[in-house]
Design a protein around this motif. Structure first.
Motif, PDB file in Angstrom:
ATOM      1  N   LEU A  30       0.862  -1.174   0.000  1.00 55.65           N
ATOM      2  CA  LEU A  30       0.000   0.000   0.000  1.00 55.65           C
ATOM      3  C   LEU A  30       0.897   1.222   0.000  1.00 55.65           C
ATOM      4  N   ALA A  68      -8.451   3.520   2.406  1.00 53.82           N
ATOM      5  CA  ALA A  68      -8.694   2.251   1.724  1.00 53.82           C
ATOM      6  C   ALA A  68      -9.204   1.235   2.734  1.00 53.82           C
ATOM      7  N   VAL A 106      -9.695  -5.048  -2.324  1.00 46.61           N
ATOM      8  CA  VAL A 106      -9.462  -3.706  -1.795  1.00 46.61           C
ATOM      9  C   VAL A 106     -10.376  -2.700  -2.490  1.00 46.61           C
ATOM     10  N   ALA A 107     -10.739  -1.646  -1.748  1.00 44.69           N
ATOM     11  CA  ALA A 107     -11.503  -0.539  -2.314  1.00 44.69           C
ATOM     12  C   ALA A 107     -11.065   0.746  -1.632  1.00 44.69           C
ATOM     13  N   SER A 108     -11.222   1.861  -2.331  1.00 46.36           N
ATOM     14  CA  SER A 108     -10.932   3.154  -1.708  1.00 46.36           C
ATOM     15  C   SER A 108     -12.137   3.563  -0.864  1.00 46.36           C
ATOM     16  N   THR A 109     -11.878   4.392   0.143  1.00 43.27           N
ATOM     17  CA  THR A 109     -12.956   4.940   0.963  1.00 43.27           C
ATOM     18  C   THR A 109     -13.083   6.415   0.600  1.00 43.27           C
ATOM     19  N   SER A 137      -9.262  -1.094   7.692  1.00 45.26           N
ATOM     20  CA  SER A 137      -9.241   0.164   6.950  1.00 45.26           C
ATOM     21  C   SER A 137      -7.979   0.949   7.267  1.00 45.26           C
ATOM     22  N   SER A 140      -4.806   7.573   4.418  1.00 44.51           N
ATOM     23  CA  SER A 140      -3.712   8.027   3.564  1.00 44.51           C
ATOM     24  C   SER A 140      -2.802   8.975   4.330  1.00 44.51           C
TER      25      SER A 140
END
Length: 168
Positions: A30, A68, A106-109, A137, A140
């Motif tokens: 990441l 993420a 995985v996904a972005s928040t 979670s 960044s």
């Protein structure tokens, strides 16, 4: 567990993974994660759905804007699994025919708040189909600090699943 990799050819790139009959590890890179407070929240659940049909449900965790979330699933029987949430991208999925199965996505928040449950569906092979599903979670670099995050207030099963092991 997490470990910072500094990009140099030294011990920071070595990982030793040991375990019993069913040990899974997914090494994920990441970039842009906050180094002071990388993990916002995590939760785990055992036997979240009827694994006999290849489904599992990772619990909702608190996420922050521009962060993420990773949903991961392990099964005690062969599974070919894909995460069903449309915003998630698969990181890895086992294609086991005779061994235990796993998957991670995985996904972005895009906003601060609970991200909702993460569903995995697939084809289950013979066996009982028990699962462990977890969500974690991240924020960044330069994200919100600990005082503004609201981690899950209800205790999760993660502590009992991991015993006395430190998570961070």
């Amino acid at each position: 567990y997490y470990k910072w990799y500094d990009g140099k050819d030294d011990d920071s790139s070595d990982f030793k993974i040991e375990g019993g009959k069913s040990t899974f590890a997914t090494l994920t890179t990441l970039r842009g994660v906050d180094k002071d407070h990388p993990i916002v929240d995590f939760a785990a659940q055992v036997d979240s759905m009827s694994g006999r049909k290849g489904s599992a449900l990772a619990p909702s965790v608190f996420g922050v804007e521009n962060g993420a979330v990773i949903g991961a699933f392990v099964y005690d029987d062969p599974h070919v699994v894909e995460v069903a949430n449309p915003t998630f991208e698969m990181l890895v999925a086992s294609q086991a025919e005779k061994k235990d199965g796993m998957a991670a996505a995985v996904a972005s928040t895009d906003a601060t708040g609970y991200v909702g449950t993460i569903r995995a569906d697939g084809k289950k092979e013979d066996g009982a189909g028990d699962d462990i599903a977890f969500s974690i979670s991240f924020q960044s670099e330069g994200g919100v600090d600990d005082e503004t995050t609201e981690p899950t207030s209800a205790p999760s099963e993660a502590a009992s699943l991991l015993g006395d092991t430190d998570i961070v």
